[in-house]
Scaffold this motif. Sequence first.
Motif, mmCIF file in Angstrom:
data_model
loop_
_atom_site.group_PDB
_atom_site.id
_atom_site.type_symbol
_atom_site.label_atom_id
_atom_site.label_comp_id
_atom_site.label_asym_id
_atom_site.label_seq_id
_atom_site.Cartn_x
_atom_site.Cartn_y
_atom_site.Cartn_z
ATOM 1 N N PRO A 1 -2.837 -9.128 -4.277
ATOM 2 C CA PRO A 1 -3.714 -8.822 -3.106
ATOM 3 C C PRO A 1 -4.909 -7.862 -3.472
ATOM 4 C CG PRO A 1 -1.875 -7.953 -2.828
ATOM 5 C CD PRO A 1 -1.664 -8.701 -3.903
ATOM 6 N N LEU A 2 -6.213 -8.220 -3.194
ATOM 7 C CA LEU A 2 -7.444 -7.510 -3.411
ATOM 8 C C LEU A 2 -8.285 -7.257 -2.265
ATOM 9 C CD1 LEU A 2 -9.101 -9.003 -6.664
ATOM 10 C CD2 LEU A 2 -7.391 -7.130 -6.670
ATOM 11 N N LEU A 3 -8.632 -6.000 -1.972
ATOM 12 C CA LEU A 3 -9.880 -6.018 -1.061
ATOM 13 C C LEU A 3 -11.043 -5.612 -1.605
ATOM 14 C CD1 LEU A 3 -9.817 -5.577 2.138
ATOM 15 C CD2 LEU A 3 -9.864 -3.000 1.886
ATOM 16 N N GLU A 4 -11.931 -6.523 -1.485
ATOM 17 C CA GLU A 4 -13.312 -6.341 -2.119
ATOM 18 C C GLU A 4 -14.255 -5.671 -1.061
ATOM 19 O OE1 GLU A 4 -15.378 -9.608 -3.909
ATOM 20 O OE2 GLU A 4 -17.324 -8.549 -3.747
ATOM 21 N N ILE A 5 -14.603 -4.406 -1.650
ATOM 22 C CA ILE A 5 -15.246 -3.528 -0.693
ATOM 23 C C ILE A 5 -17.097 -3.367 -1.036
ATOM 24 C CG2 ILE A 5 -15.398 -1.127 0.162
ATOM 25 C CD1 ILE A 5 -12.578 -0.864 -0.404
ATOM 26 N N VAL A 6 -17.790 -4.009 -0.259
ATOM 27 C CA VAL A 6 -19.172 -4.139 -0.639
ATOM 28 C C VAL A 6 -19.875 -3.337 0.142
ATOM 29 C CG1 VAL A 6 -20.973 -5.945 -0.614
ATOM 30 C CG2 VAL A 6 -18.715 -6.803 -0.836
ATOM 31 N N THR A 7 -20.817 -2.591 -0.551
ATOM 32 C CA THR A 7 -21.820 -1.501 -0.201
ATOM 33 C C THR A 7 -23.252 -2.363 0.285
ATOM 34 O OG1 THR A 7 -23.018 -0.684 -2.086
ATOM 35 C CG2 THR A 7 -20.862 0.286 -1.521
ATOM 36 N N GLU B 1 -2.626 5.534 0.563
ATOM 37 C CA GLU B 1 -1.787 4.766 0.044
ATOM 38 C C GLU B 1 -1.938 3.226 0.014
ATOM 39 O OE1 GLU B 1 1.672 6.946 1.548
ATOM 40 O OE2 GLU B 1 1.755 7.916 -0.366
ATOM 41 N N VAL B 2 -3.304 2.938 0.148
ATOM 42 C CA VAL B 2 -3.978 1.765 0.315
ATOM 43 C C VAL B 2 -3.726 0.709 -1.247
ATOM 44 C CG1 VAL B 2 -5.920 0.372 0.343
ATOM 45 C CG2 VAL B 2 -5.164 1.404 2.258
ATOM 46 N N SER B 3 -3.828 1.772 -2.328
ATOM 47 C CA SER B 3 -3.971 1.260 -3.572
ATOM 48 C C SER B 3 -3.478 2.475 -4.563
ATOM 49 C CB SER B 3 -5.239 1.093 -4.064
ATOM 50 O OG SER B 3 -5.471 0.613 -5.402
ATOM 51 N N ASP B 4 -3.082 2.112 -5.654
ATOM 52 C CA ASP B 4 -2.693 3.188 -6.698
ATOM 53 C C ASP B 4 -3.919 3.726 -7.424
ATOM 54 O OD1 ASP B 4 -3.030 1.400 -8.930
ATOM 55 O OD2 ASP B 4 -1.048 1.296 -8.948
ATOM 56 N N GLY B 5 -5.056 3.031 -7.404
ATOM 57 C CA GLY B 5 -6.252 3.310 -7.816
ATOM 58 C C GLY B 5 -6.381 3.439 -9.477
ATOM 59 N N ASN B 6 -5.253 2.858 -10.117
ATOM 60 C CA ASN B 6 -5.130 2.947 -11.539
ATOM 61 C C ASN B 6 -6.202 2.071 -12.197
ATOM 62 O OD1 ASN B 6 -4.272 2.735 -14.130
ATOM 63 N ND2 ASN B 6 -2.228 3.176 -13.741
ATOM 64 N N MET B 7 -7.089 2.797 -12.781
ATOM 65 C CA MET B 7 -8.237 2.011 -13.511
ATOM 66 C C MET B 7 -8.238 1.281 -14.656
ATOM 67 S SD MET B 7 -11.403 4.675 -12.335
ATOM 68 C CE MET B 7 -12.722 3.669 -12.291
ATOM 69 N N GLN B 8 -6.877 2.020 -15.533
ATOM 70 C CA GLN B 8 -6.739 1.336 -16.885
ATOM 71 C C GLN B 8 -5.803 0.005 -16.473
ATOM 72 O OE1 GLN B 8 -5.667 4.996 -16.896
ATOM 73 N NE2 GLN B 8 -7.788 5.080 -17.380
ATOM 74 N N GLU B 9 -5.034 0.101 -15.506
ATOM 75 C CA GLU B 9 -4.316 -1.245 -15.136
ATOM 76 C C GLU B 9 -5.136 -2.240 -14.339
ATOM 77 O OE1 GLU B 9 -0.501 0.003 -13.296
ATOM 78 O OE2 GLU B 9 0.074 0.912 -15.347
ATOM 79 N N GLY B 10 -6.493 -1.747 -13.919
ATOM 80 C CA GLY B 10 -7.258 -2.828 -13.032
ATOM 81 C C GLY B 10 -7.167 -2.815 -11.722
ATOM 82 N N SER B 11 -6.498 -1.753 -11.057
ATOM 83 C CA SER B 11 -6.218 -1.707 -9.800
ATOM 84 C C SER B 11 -7.473 -1.175 -8.851
ATOM 85 C CB SER B 11 -5.141 -0.785 -9.447
ATOM 86 O OG SER B 11 -3.910 -1.031 -9.917
ATOM 87 N N THR C 1 -16.433 -3.308 -5.154
ATOM 88 C CA THR C 1 -15.281 -2.669 -5.765
ATOM 89 C C THR C 1 -14.056 -3.500 -5.449
ATOM 90 O OG1 THR C 1 -16.257 -0.660 -5.174
ATOM 91 C CG2 THR C 1 -14.034 -0.404 -5.969
ATOM 92 N N HIS C 2 -13.470 -3.976 -6.264
ATOM 93 C CA HIS C 2 -12.087 -4.601 -5.899
ATOM 94 C C HIS C 2 -10.935 -3.568 -6.224
ATOM 95 C CE1 HIS C 2 -14.680 -8.038 -7.087
ATOM 96 N NE2 HIS C 2 -13.998 -8.595 -6.489
ATOM 97 N N VAL C 3 -10.344 -3.663 -4.941
ATOM 98 C CA VAL C 3 -9.305 -2.400 -4.869
ATOM 99 C C VAL C 3 -7.733 -3.212 -4.797
ATOM 100 C CG1 VAL C 3 -7.860 -0.786 -3.551
ATOM 101 C CG2 VAL C 3 -10.746 -0.719 -3.836
ATOM 102 N N GLN C 4 -7.129 -3.148 -5.664
ATOM 103 C CA GLN C 4 -5.822 -3.756 -5.643
ATOM 104 C C GLN C 4 -4.703 -3.192 -4.473
ATOM 105 O OE1 GLN C 4 -3.697 -4.778 -9.284
ATOM 106 N NE2 GLN C 4 -1.718 -4.690 -8.509
ATOM 107 N N LEU C 5 -4.337 -3.953 -3.455
ATOM 108 C CA LEU C 5 -3.542 -3.320 -2.438
ATOM 109 C C LEU C 5 -2.108 -2.994 -2.956
ATOM 110 C CD1 LEU C 5 -5.056 -5.512 0.148
ATOM 111 C CD2 LEU C 5 -5.492 -3.051 -0.233
ATOM 112 N N LEU C 6 -1.567 -1.849 -2.434
ATOM 113 C CA LEU C 6 -0.156 -1.706 -2.804
ATOM 114 C C LEU C 6 1.041 -2.373 -2.169
ATOM 115 C CD1 LEU C 6 0.079 2.346 -3.241
ATOM 116 C CD2 LEU C 6 0.725 0.606 -4.770
ATOM 117 N N THR C 7 0.914 -3.593 -2.316
ATOM 118 C CA THR C 7 2.112 -4.397 -1.791
ATOM 119 C C THR C 7 3.225 -4.661 -2.946
ATOM 120 O OG1 THR C 7 0.816 -6.431 -2.429
ATOM 121 C CG2 THR C 7 0.414 -5.689 -0.206
#
Length: 477
Positions: free
Chosen positions: A150-156, A181-191, A11-17
């Motif tokens: 910035p992305l955090l890629e989280i791998v299971t 509050e690490v990411s806004d998690g907005n899936m439409q915007e690709g976060s 999972t690529h999570v866009q960080l809220l910076t």
Amino acid sequence: MEWEAVIGLETHVQLLTKSKIFSGASTAYGAEPNTQACAVDLGLPGVLPVLNREAVRLAVKLGLAIGATIQPRSVFARKNYFYPDLPKGYQISQYELPIVSDGRLEILPEGAAAKTVTIVRAHLEEDAGKSLHEDFHGMSGIDLNRAGTPLLEIVTAPDLRSAAEAVAYLKKLHTLVRYLEVSDGNMQEGSFRCDANVSVRPRGHEKLGTRTELKNLNSFRFVERAIEFEIERQIEVLEGGGTIAQETRLYDPDRHETRSMRSKEEAYDYRYFPDPDLLPVVLDEAFIEAVRGTLPELPDARRERFARDYGLSAYEAEVLTASRELADYYEEAVRASGNAKLSAHFVMGDILGALNKEGREISAAPVGPALLGGLIRRIDDNTISGKLAKQVFESMWAGEGDADAVIAKKGLRQITDSGAIEQAVDQVLAANPQQVEQFRAGKDKVLGFLVGQIMKATQGKANPAQVNELLLKKLKG
Ligand code: ADP
Ligand code: MG
């Protein structure tokens, strides 16, 4: 033969910076193309990346929340490949030494047992730009605004065994990154983007089958459908005597199928090596502990507290802690109403129902927690019945004021005056001698009919408990 699916998620999570991971350019979404890409993001000669401290802090925060090891030393590496939206010719990522390793997330898939998913690693990296294929005749457009985000890629680990488990994991992770509050998690915007690795093997076998990697999964529903399709496809190929090619496949939601995109690269194709422009990231204990001090109450802890302190079922507690905003709303409603059970009932029923219908977020609910609390107090003090409360709620939702204003305006105040109720009961009994006869002959069912008539005679305003009590007394007496 019985088959077992094996799934691992990246999972690529866009960080809220506010700014990018290696430059000062803005990360705000939706700007005119190429207005937010500076010399560093464009990979112009002579520039040097400078690591954004906030991105590191957010990665550590997520790592601590999943009980992971925060590596005191991690290293950025160059992942080399050619693509038009990657002007440097390499992506800065982490490879052998990621910042976070060995975490876990507990999931509760619908209708199945709880399960712990291992998170092998989470590493920092920069996003690439975007290629735009529409609107350009015979050409592609390149928008580099996203380059360097910035992305955090989280791998299971390959721990998941069904599409339902994969979705449960993703929802859990989505809730968590938003709580933190690490990411806004907005899936439409690709976060919040996910790639699913899927393979199948004969049940009972240890050895993993060859996997395919599914891309383009930008909603929970697509993740579920794509994985389900892919499991079926692989089983069909294998049962037909074929073999699975290790490849990247694209999910097409319109046709509900996955299609081969390219054969999967091996790590050595990328010629990873440590980025000589960046120092290793060295974290001391004090920094990590300072980040730990900023952790909010985590969703699991909050869910358990809700169940314990508010007397909620596990399911209710799970729903009400699905987002931090919803959980906050609920707790404020409990404070305002003094009734945890009824608050849960209203939030999960009327509030979530209305929000769902209108596609709104809890933050945009026209009935806030204080207003809802006011309505619940009027049920508790018998001013209105639970049934009339629905009507009051709808008016409040439509913006007609608080509970007291709506009750007064519509004359919905419950009749609790026993004299008035007795009068209505007597009237109905006198008007329905046949039913009274039947009841006395042992036909209990007519009771409901009589109650209905009394409620009708009082426009639904009689206190139902009082009606029942008086009616029975008169019928038996
Ligand atoms: P890569 O280097 O190709 O990205 P990784 O070893 O990092 O490969 O694994 C990527 C993801 O694929 C992980 O989530 C992992 O759990 C998953 N995975 C690896 N092998 C399999 C398999 N045979 N079936 C399903 N998932 C797998
Ligand atoms: Mg990988």
